[in-house]
Every structure is written in structure tokens, then in C-alpha cells.
Design a protein around this motif. Structure first.
Motif, PDB file in Angstrom:
ATOM      1  N   LEU A 186      -4.200  -5.766   0.881  1.00  0.00           N
ATOM      2  CA  LEU A 186      -4.215  -4.393   0.365  1.00  0.00           C
ATOM      3  C   LEU A 186      -5.591  -3.767   0.572  1.00  0.00           C
ATOM      4  N   GLU A 205      -3.501   7.078  -4.143  1.00  0.00           N
ATOM      5  CA  GLU A 205      -4.813   7.166  -3.500  1.00  0.00           C
ATOM      6  C   GLU A 205      -5.938   7.090  -4.519  1.00  0.00           C
ATOM      7  N   VAL A 231      -6.258  -2.552   4.211  1.00  0.00           N
ATOM      8  CA  VAL A 231      -5.605  -1.328   4.683  1.00  0.00           C
ATOM      9  C   VAL A 231      -5.944  -0.106   3.821  1.00  0.00           C
ATOM     10  N   ARG A 232      -6.594  -0.344   2.655  1.00  0.00           N
ATOM     11  CA  ARG A 232      -6.875   0.769   1.749  1.00  0.00           C
ATOM     12  C   ARG A 232      -8.310   0.704   1.223  1.00  0.00           C
ATOM     13  N   GLU A 233      -9.228   1.255   2.000  1.00  0.00           N
ATOM     14  CA  GLU A 233     -10.630   1.257   1.575  1.00  0.00           C
ATOM     15  C   GLU A 233     -10.901   2.304   0.501  1.00  0.00           C
ATOM     16  N   ASP A 234      -9.909   3.124   0.182  1.00  0.00           N
ATOM     17  CA  ASP A 234     -10.067   4.118  -0.876  1.00  0.00           C
ATOM     18  C   ASP A 234      -9.888   3.508  -2.272  1.00  0.00           C
ATOM     19  N   LEU A 235      -9.411   2.270  -2.333  1.00  0.00           N
ATOM     20  CA  LEU A 235      -9.138   1.626  -3.611  1.00  0.00           C
ATOM     21  C   LEU A 235     -10.345   0.815  -4.081  1.00  0.00           C
ATOM     22  N   HIS A 237     -15.577  -2.819  -1.480  1.00  0.00           N
ATOM     23  CA  HIS A 237     -14.801  -2.198  -2.559  1.00  0.00           C
ATOM     24  C   HIS A 237     -13.981  -3.220  -3.346  1.00  0.00           C
ATOM     25  N   SER A 241       0.814  -1.221   0.000  1.00  0.00           N
ATOM     26  CA  SER A 241       0.000   0.000   0.000  1.00  0.00           C
ATOM     27  C   SER A 241       0.845   1.266   0.000  1.00  0.00           C
ATOM     28  N   GLU A 242       2.087   1.148   0.445  1.00  0.00           N
ATOM     29  CA  GLU A 242       2.972   2.319   0.502  1.00  0.00           C
ATOM     30  C   GLU A 242       3.231   2.920  -0.882  1.00  0.00           C
TER      31      GLU A 242
END
Length: 239
Positions: free
Chosen positions: A85, A67, A88-92, A118, A62-63
Motif C-alpha cells: 500500500l 487520499e 503505490v500511495r505516497e500520499d498516505l 511516509h 489502495s482502491e
């Protein structure tokens, strides 16, 4: 269950990395250690090192993912790196692409159980879905194939100026060097090796980044993509 197949407690780093989704990460680890092993998706010898070698190793990808982008995890298997992934990244907006039915069944169960709204599971091979799935910003992959072969599957799924992020091991530099010509033909304009997960995993995770220009897949795949798009439009009109 033998001692070698017992899932160890989650390390403290997992709480920091997964945050509010820590409990879901624990449940996913349990599913991998139980159903994942029973269905042959992961070897029993991997269970004691699920956290460091698999979940955390993938989550730190995720780093280097921008975004709010779309992601396709090619050859997702048991959901690595796609599910860590996603946790840790609900924006994806993530698509887990996998050809084998027993694996897509497992992935669908995990996505529903963990409430990963998502994430979408698609059964198919990369070469089969080109033109049927919308092009994505980022393609991810882990332990799928050597870089040159992986690129022929992953790069054509990208939108212009997208990137492929492949988790690799000690062979990363060697694979990148030997795949140079193939990557150029596929429309790659820049390549690099980055290390992620400092302070989380040791050794850090190695990522091969392949950035493409305006023609992902090169001339050869531009024609295929165009044909697939025309076929798709014709089917929709008939429907």
C-alpha cells in the motif's frame, strides 16, 4: 534453493500497479522470498505466488483508501498489506504495527532500504498502543484474526468516523454476519463487502469495510482512551 522456492518474474500487472515504484516492489518481493523465508516470516510454498497472492492482492487495497489519510496496519507481519500500500500511495502516512521483534526488525530494514519516508514501524500490540499513538483515519489488516476479534483490536485505534479495511477470503460474508453484534458494540455504524483489483488479480481481493461513528470502540474503549490520554499528558509534563 528448491524450484518451489524460486521467485517468478513480476507479472505485467505489477508494472501498471506499482508504476515508478516497480523496482522497489521487485526488491521487496526478493526480500520476502529470501530473508522473509529464512526468518520464518513467510512460508517457502508462498514464494511462487508472492506477486498474485500477496503483493498485488494487497496493493489493490489502495482502491478503497481515501487520499491523504493516516493508516495503521495492525499485525503487519512481513508488511502485508502495509508495504505494498505504501509503495503505490505516497500520499498516505502509514504505521506498521507489529508485536514481534523479529518482524519489526525486518519491517524496519525494508522501510529504510526502500526509502519509505511516509512509513513508521511500531512494535506493540494494538491494545497496548491505544492512547499512545494518534488515532488514524483507516485501520488495515490481513490474515490477523477472525473479524470479531480483529475489530476489538483495530476499531479503538480509529479516529471518529474512520474505517477499518480488512482483507478477507471466502469467509468474509460469514464473518461479517457473525460479528454483527460485536461490531455494533464497538461503535460500527455501517458495514459492507467490496471487491477490488478488477483486471489485476483473479479472483479479486475481498475487503470487509467497517465504518465507525463518533465513538470508535464504543463506551468501553472511550474510557480507556481517555485514561490513556491523561496518563500520556502526565508523563509529558513530568518529562
Amino acid at each position: 534453493m528448491t524450484e518451489a522456492a524460486e521467485l517468478p518474474p513480476a507479472p505485467e500487472q505489477a508494472r501498471e500497479v506499482f508504476g515508478d515504484r516497480f523496482d522497489d516492489a521487485v526488491r521487496y518481493a526478493e526480500l520476502l522470498a529470501e530473508a522473509g523465508v529464512q526468518r520464518g516470516l513467510i512460508g517457502p510454498r508462498e514464494v511462487p505466488r508472492l506477486w498474485e497472492r500477496h503483493l498485488l492482492n494487497c496493493a489493490v487495497l489502495s482502491e478503497v483508501v481515501p487520499e491523504g489519510v493516516t493508516v495503521c496496519d495492525v499485525g503487519s507481519g512481513a508488511g502485508l498489506p502495509g508495504i505494498p500500500l505504501a509503495l503505490v500511495r505516497e500520499d498516505l502516512k502509514i504505521t506498521l504495527l507489529e508485536p514481534l521483534l523479529r518482524r519489526t526488525n525486518f519491517l524496519t530494514e525494508v522501510v529504510e532500504l526502500l526509502g519509505l519516508d511516509h512509513v513508521t514501524v511500531v512494535r506493540g500490540r494494538a491494545e497496548e498502543v491505544m492512547g499512545k499513538l494518534p488515532p488514524v483515519h483507516v485501520v488495515t489488516a490481513r490474515a490477523v484474526a477472525p473479524l470479531d476479534r480483529l475489530a476489538t483490536w483495530g476499531i479503538p485505534l480509529l479516529r471518529p468516523y474512520g474505517e477499518m479495511l480488512a482483507l478477507k477470503g471466502d469467509t468474509a460474508e460469514e464473518e461479517l454476519k457473525s460479528a454483527g453484534t460485536a461490531l455494533s458494540k464497538l461503535g460500527a455504524v455501517a458495514t459492507s463487502i467490496v471487491h477490488v483489483g478488477d483486471g489485476v488479480v483473479d479472483p479479486m481481493s475481498t475487503v470487509v469495510r467497517v465504518e465507525v461513528g463518533e465513538s470508535p470502540g464504543g463506551v468501553r474503549f472511550a474510557a480507556k482512551r481517555s485514561k490513556a490520554a491523561r496518563t500520556g499528558r502526565a508523563r509529558r509534563r513530568r518529562g
